[in-house]
Design a protein around this motif. Structure first.
Motif, PDB file in Angstrom:
ATOM      1  N   VAL A  90       0.836  -1.211   0.000  1.00  0.00           N
ATOM      2  CA  VAL A  90       0.000   0.000   0.000  1.00  0.00           C
ATOM      3  C   VAL A  90       0.866   1.254   0.000  1.00  0.00           C
ATOM      4  CG1 VAL A  90      -1.604   1.364   1.386  1.00  0.00           C
ATOM      5  CG2 VAL A  90      -2.016  -1.072   1.047  1.00  0.00           C
ATOM      6  N   CYS A  91       1.819   1.318   0.923  1.00  0.00           N
ATOM      7  CA  CYS A  91       2.678   2.499   1.003  1.00  0.00           C
ATOM      8  C   CYS A  91       3.523   2.628  -0.252  1.00  0.00           C
ATOM      9  CB  CYS A  91       3.571   2.416   2.239  1.00  0.00           C
ATOM     10  SG  CYS A  91       4.565   3.897   2.523  1.00  0.00           S
ATOM     11  N   GLY A  92       4.041   1.488  -0.741  1.00  0.00           N
ATOM     12  CA  GLY A  92       4.840   1.527  -1.963  1.00  0.00           C
ATOM     13  C   GLY A  92       4.052   2.047  -3.147  1.00  0.00           C
ATOM     14  N   GLY A  93       2.814   1.580  -3.283  1.00  0.00           N
ATOM     15  CA  GLY A  93       1.993   2.029  -4.400  1.00  0.00           C
ATOM     16  C   GLY A  93       1.680   3.509  -4.357  1.00  0.00           C
ATOM     17  N   ILE A  94       1.554   4.057  -3.135  1.00  0.00           N
ATOM     18  CA  ILE A  94       1.207   5.469  -2.997  1.00  0.00           C
ATOM     19  C   ILE A  94       2.423   6.374  -3.201  1.00  0.00           C
ATOM     20  CG2 ILE A  94       0.438   7.211  -1.342  1.00  0.00           C
ATOM     21  CD1 ILE A  94      -1.500   5.123  -0.229  1.00  0.00           C
ATOM     22  N   ILE A  95       3.553   6.033  -2.575  1.00  0.00           N
ATOM     23  CA  ILE A  95       4.704   6.941  -2.634  1.00  0.00           C
ATOM     24  C   ILE A  95       5.406   6.928  -3.985  1.00  0.00           C
ATOM     25  CG2 ILE A  95       5.128   6.764  -0.161  1.00  0.00           C
ATOM     26  CD1 ILE A  95       7.524   5.005  -0.775  1.00  0.00           C
ATOM     27  N   ILE A  96       5.130   5.913  -4.809  1.00  0.00           N
ATOM     28  CA  ILE A  96       5.761   5.880  -6.126  1.00  0.00           C
ATOM     29  C   ILE A  96       5.268   7.022  -7.011  1.00  0.00           C
ATOM     30  CG2 ILE A  96       5.797   4.544  -8.288  1.00  0.00           C
ATOM     31  CD1 ILE A  96       6.254   2.067  -6.623  1.00  0.00           C
ATOM     32  N   ALA A  97       4.063   7.547  -6.703  1.00  0.00           N
ATOM     33  CA  ALA A  97       3.550   8.679  -7.484  1.00  0.00           C
ATOM     34  C   ALA A  97       4.561   9.826  -7.415  1.00  0.00           C
ATOM     35  CB  ALA A  97       2.210   9.141  -6.932  1.00  0.00           C
TER      36      ALA A  97
END
Length: 201
Positions: free
Chosen positions: A11-18
């Motif tokens: 979840v965190c990875g998917g969000i911060i990649i933006a």
């Protein structure tokens, strides 16, 4: 326990990649090889502190407020959809290439202050770390393990930006590279938003 860790990581990875202001700034430093590891380390530390504060402060409140959880769900959908739309727009219109020139290099103090400003003055950071991610973490079996997974994602991501940006600086200096990156970001954010809308947190 493992499921909570992996959920936090994904979840965190998917969000911060933006690629927002913070990530783009670190990547720009890495391409120019300008104190990029110091900047990335500051971002990692800030994320860990904010994620921990958000998880153990906001989650307790959210668990007693079911309506707040539903509101957070749709706020997350709207936010992720907005990120996806921005990424697709940038992929269509293009953006200015990063410059790998080392001319006029800044001091370490200047770079750290600029990194801190880009981090703490960006409302997206607070929405992610204090609201959106903890809202998902509040549903997990182990909050501590979830935070560990989310923190790991931040550490891995900023390490990748610092290392990969410097290594691939000739390629990342091209506008076409940014278009491809934005397409991937847009698809990922749209997929997460759709999943959240259909299945909830």
């Amino acid at each position: 326990m493992l499921e909570s860790y992996l959920t936090g990581l994904i979840v965190c990875g998917g969000i911060i990649i933006a690629i927002g202001a913070q990530n783009a700034y670190v990547l720009g430093l890495a391409v120019r090889r300008e104190h990029h590891w110091w900047s990335a380390g500051l971002c990692m530390g800030t994320d860990v502190v904010l994620l921990t504060a958000g998880m153990f402060g906001v989650s307790a409140i959210l668990l007693t407020m079911p309506n707040a959880m539903e509101a957070m769900r749709w706020l997350g959908v709207a936010f992720l959809s907005w990120l996806a739309a921005q990424a697709f727009y940038r992929a269509t219109t293009g953006r200015q290439a990063l410059t790998a020139s080392r001319a006029g290099g800044r001091s370490l103090k200047h770079v750290l202050f600029a990194t801190l400003a880009v981090t703490i003055l960006n409302p997206q950071v607070y929405l992610d770390t204090l609201l959106l991610i903890p809202a998902i973490g509040a549903q997990q079996e182990s909050a501590t393990t979830f935070v560990a997974g989310a923190s790991t994602a931040s550490i891995l991501w900023f390490s990748l930006l610092a290392w990969g940006g410097a290594l691939l600086s000739p390629w990342l200096s091209r506008p076409l590279a940014w278009r491809l990156i934005d397409v991937v970001i847009g698809l990922m954010m749209a997929a997460v938003a759709l999943h959240l809308a259909r299945n909830g947190v």
